[in-house]
Design a protein around this motif. Structure first.
Motif, short mmCIF file in Angstrom:
data_model
loop_
_atom_site.label_atom_id
_atom_site.label_comp_id
_atom_site.label_asym_id
_atom_site.label_seq_id
_atom_site.Cartn_x
_atom_site.Cartn_y
_atom_site.Cartn_z
N ALA A 98 0.83 -1.20 0.00
CA ALA A 98 0.00 0.00 0.00
C ALA A 98 0.87 1.25 0.00
CB ALA A 98 -0.92 -0.01 1.22
N ASP A 99 2.06 1.13 0.56
CA ASP A 99 2.97 2.26 0.65
C ASP A 99 3.87 2.28 -0.60
OD1 ASP A 99 4.60 4.11 2.90
OD2 ASP A 99 5.85 3.20 1.34
N GLY A 100 3.85 3.40 -1.31
CA GLY A 100 4.58 3.49 -2.58
C GLY A 100 6.08 3.31 -2.44
N LEU A 142 -5.45 -3.51 0.58
CA LEU A 142 -5.55 -4.17 -0.73
C LEU A 142 -5.84 -3.15 -1.83
CD1 LEU A 142 -7.59 -7.42 -1.28
CD2 LEU A 142 -7.78 -5.55 -2.88
N GLN A 143 -6.81 -2.28 -1.57
CA GLN A 143 -7.18 -1.30 -2.60
C GLN A 143 -6.02 -0.34 -2.87
OE1 GLN A 143 -10.64 -0.40 -0.43
NE2 GLN A 143 -12.02 -1.52 -1.80
N ALA A 144 -5.33 0.05 -1.80
CA ALA A 144 -4.21 0.98 -1.98
C ALA A 144 -3.08 0.30 -2.76
CB ALA A 144 -3.71 1.46 -0.62
N ALA A 145 -2.84 -0.98 -2.48
CA ALA A 145 -1.77 -1.69 -3.19
C ALA A 145 -2.09 -1.77 -4.68
CB ALA A 145 -1.57 -3.09 -2.61
N ALA A 146 -3.33 -2.11 -5.00
CA ALA A 146 -3.73 -2.19 -6.42
C ALA A 146 -3.57 -0.82 -7.09
CB ALA A 146 -5.16 -2.70 -6.52
N ALA A 147 -3.96 0.23 -6.38
CA ALA A 147 -3.85 1.58 -6.95
C ALA A 147 -2.38 1.95 -7.19
CB ALA A 147 -4.51 2.60 -6.03
N GLN A 148 -1.52 1.55 -6.26
CA GLN A 148 -0.09 1.85 -6.43
C GLN A 148 0.48 1.11 -7.64
OE1 GLN A 148 1.57 4.05 -4.96
NE2 GLN A 148 0.97 4.31 -2.82
N LEU A 149 0.03 -0.14 -7.84
CA LEU A 149 0.51 -0.91 -9.01
C LEU A 149 0.07 -0.20 -10.29
CD1 LEU A 149 -0.30 -4.56 -7.82
CD2 LEU A 149 1.97 -3.52 -7.99
#
Ligand SMILES: Cc1cc2nc3c(=O)[nH]c(=O)nc-3n(C[C@H](O)[C@H](O)[C@H](O)COP(=O)(O)OP(=O)(O)OC[C@H]3O[C@@H](n4cnc5c(N)ncnc54)[C@H](O)[C@@H]3O)c2cc1C
Ligand SMILES: *[C@@H]1O[C@H](CO)[C@@H](O)[C@H](O)[C@H]1NC(C)=O
Ligand SMILES: *[C@@H]1O[C@H](CO)[C@@H](O)[C@H](O)[C@H]1NC(C)=O
Length: 463
Positions: A98-100, A142-149
């Motif tokens: 989640a953390d960039g 989970l949502q933040a990780a997908a957004a970072q990808l």
């Protein structure tokens, strides 16, 4: 942003160039950092590293690469140390964060794991299914990780529901989740044989001339300062030896707090693990299973491990606390139930089979889940590296480079802030340990006396 830090060449004995690439989906920028070694740290400095886990070994290797000639690593045991956090049959190597900043770093490390000849025999690719329950613990992560990808144009595939997950991965025969299921999979993931990795790191260090002292003569019991000053001059060991040095690096994992004050910035939390023995036919049948991570509970599995024929699962959770450190032991009954519940949802045919072995292993957590790579506030020449917070292993290929930058006070600002030694938590108790949002399952709790006694009796076999 991807930091790709490559030492091109040593310019002179006192300068190194580190190259960083910072990447967004629009642009790729290179940054060059000229690093001058501090005057107190030249290549003849005697560097004493306490602890031969991933933090200690990668730092020894990096410093040796940079030309340091006098490095000694001390450990209670010859690496791979059996009860080190860095040692086991497997560790997940994901860059879904989640953390960039951690995502970039983990991606940089993943590229090394999957291409470097050094890690060829240690690393296996496997897709990861990151799943959760909408609105529950872990969903935001989970949502933040997908957004970072997405932000980095790194591929991932949304899984609309449990049916879609079972279709993509037919080995997942369980119900997976009641609605509302959220999840995605990432083909670019894998796992490392942690024990083999430690052997590789150890041998790489030996080939560059790093010295090792292991066993009672390497087990540090205290640090000597120069007549009560803030300057450490030697490490005293259990065997009664005095190992002198100019610069000390404390990388003793969950044991670090037994040597110096950690200012309430680390907490050892016990996490449950289970191992099941597979037949040869099952080894084939389960060969291509994904790593399934239920972020709501923290339950996850590994693909089968060829050398041992074991299938392993664990819980990345809040864990158990215990005021003093202890070796690995048997798992608690509630932990065992959670392991079986996870199996029932994913691979139900295995849910009632006896475990070959269960264990509690110890994370060294910080309040925010960030590592520590910084000077200890009480000393002038003691650097602390560690507090892996249950997720440091995957960074192994790049860890030493960042340790070295931190030692030279040249970390990129975001990392410098994340990994600083925090003194502000002192006296605030364990409620400050809130983590990075990736932990699932029930709240952290203290082990009761019976459970402690049971843990001390050692691993429980065939539950
Ligand atoms: C159960 C579990 C699962 C994990 N899963 C993952 C995962 O899937 N992916 C991931 O990326 N990360 C994972 N992690 C995190 C990762 O493994 C750790 O963060 C990392 O290995 C910590 O490394 P370390 O070098 O700080 O500590 P350690 O590996 O514990 O090394 C410390 C060393 O110091 C030595 N030592 C201690 N005291 C002394 C002393 N007084 N004198 C001399 N030597 C001493 C010890 O013997 C030991 O060898 C997991 C951790 C655990 C516990
Ligand atoms: C995660 O586990 C919980 C508890 O067992 C379950 O209710 C939930 O449906 C699971 N979610 C996923 C996506 O596996
Ligand atoms: C340390 O202090 C003692 C007593 O004050 C003194 O005798 C000794 O020389 C000092 N040692 C060093 C290394 O400064």
């Amino acid at each position: 942003m991807t930091h790709r830090d490559k030492r091109i060449r040593a310019l002179s004995p006192v300068y190194f160039v580190h190259v960083y690439e910072t990447r967004t989906n629009q642009s790729l920028q290179k940054h060059y950092l000229m690093v001058k070694q501090s005057s107190s740290m030249d290549t003849h400095t005697k560097v004493v590293i306490i602890g031969a886990g991933i933090f200690g070994l990668t730092t020894a290797y990096q410093l040796a690469l940079e030309g340091y000639k006098n490095i000694v690593v001390l450990d209670r045991h010859v690496p791979p140390t059996p009860d080190a956090s860095s040692n086991d049959i497997s560790r997940v190597i994901r860059f879904d964060y989640a953390d960039g900043d951690y995502l970039d770093l983990a991606h940089e490390a993943y590229l090394e794991w999957s291409s470097s000849p050094r890690f060829k025999d240690c690393f296996s690719r496997a897709p990861i299914v990151v799943a959760g329950t909408s609105g529950a613990n872990g969903a935001l992560y989970l949502q933040a990780a997908a957004a970072q990808l997405t932000k980095r144009s790194l591929p991932w595939t949304k899984l609309r529901d449990a049916n879609a997950a079972r279709k993509a991965f037919p080995s997942l025969k369980g119900p997976l989740a009641k609605t509302p299921f959220i999840g995605y999979f990432n083909e670019n993931c894998g796992w490392a044989d942690a024990s083999k990795t430690l052997v590789q790191l150890r041998d790489d260090c030996l080939s560059l001339g790093v010295s090792f002292i292991c066993g009672p003569a390497g087990m540090v019991t205290s640090l000597d300062t120069d007549n009560g000053s803030r300057n450490i001059i030697a490490a005293r060991t259990l065997a009664g030896d005095v190992v002198q040095g100019n610069f000390f690096i404390l990388a003793a994992g969950a044991w670090s707090s037994s040597l110096v004050s950690m200012y309430n910035s680390v907490l050892a939390t016990g996490q449950v693990l289970g191992y099941m023995r597979l037949t040869d036919a099952e080894m084939q049948a389960y060969r291509n299973i994904p790593i399934y991570l239920n972020l709501s509970t923290g339950w996850f599995n590994f693909p089968p491990h060829d050398d041992t024929k074991l299938l392993k699962f664990a819980i990345h959770g809040w864990g158990y606390t215990r005021s003093t450190d202890i070796p690995r032991g048997g798992v608690q009954a509630d932990g065992e139930t959670r392991l079986r519940d996870g199996l029932r949802e994913t691979y139900p045919e295995l849910a009632d089979r006896p475990f070959e072995r269960t264990a509690v292993c110890w994370y060294s957590d910080t309040p925010s889940g960030d590592f520590i790579m910084d000077y200890h506030p009480d000393y002038t020449n003691l650097f602390v590296g560690g507090a892996g917070s249950g997720h440091a292993f995957k960074f192994t290929p790049v860890l030493g480079k960042y340790m070295s930058l931190a030692i030279k006070k040249k970390l990129p600002p975001a990392m410098r802030d994340k990994w600083r030694f925090r003194t502000e938590h002192l006296g605030k108790g364990i409620d400050v340990f809130k983590g990075d949002g990736s932990r699932g399952g029930p709240a952290r709790r203290e082990l009761c006396q019976d459970e402690r006694a049971e843990l001390e009796r050692g691993p429980r076999v065939k539950l």
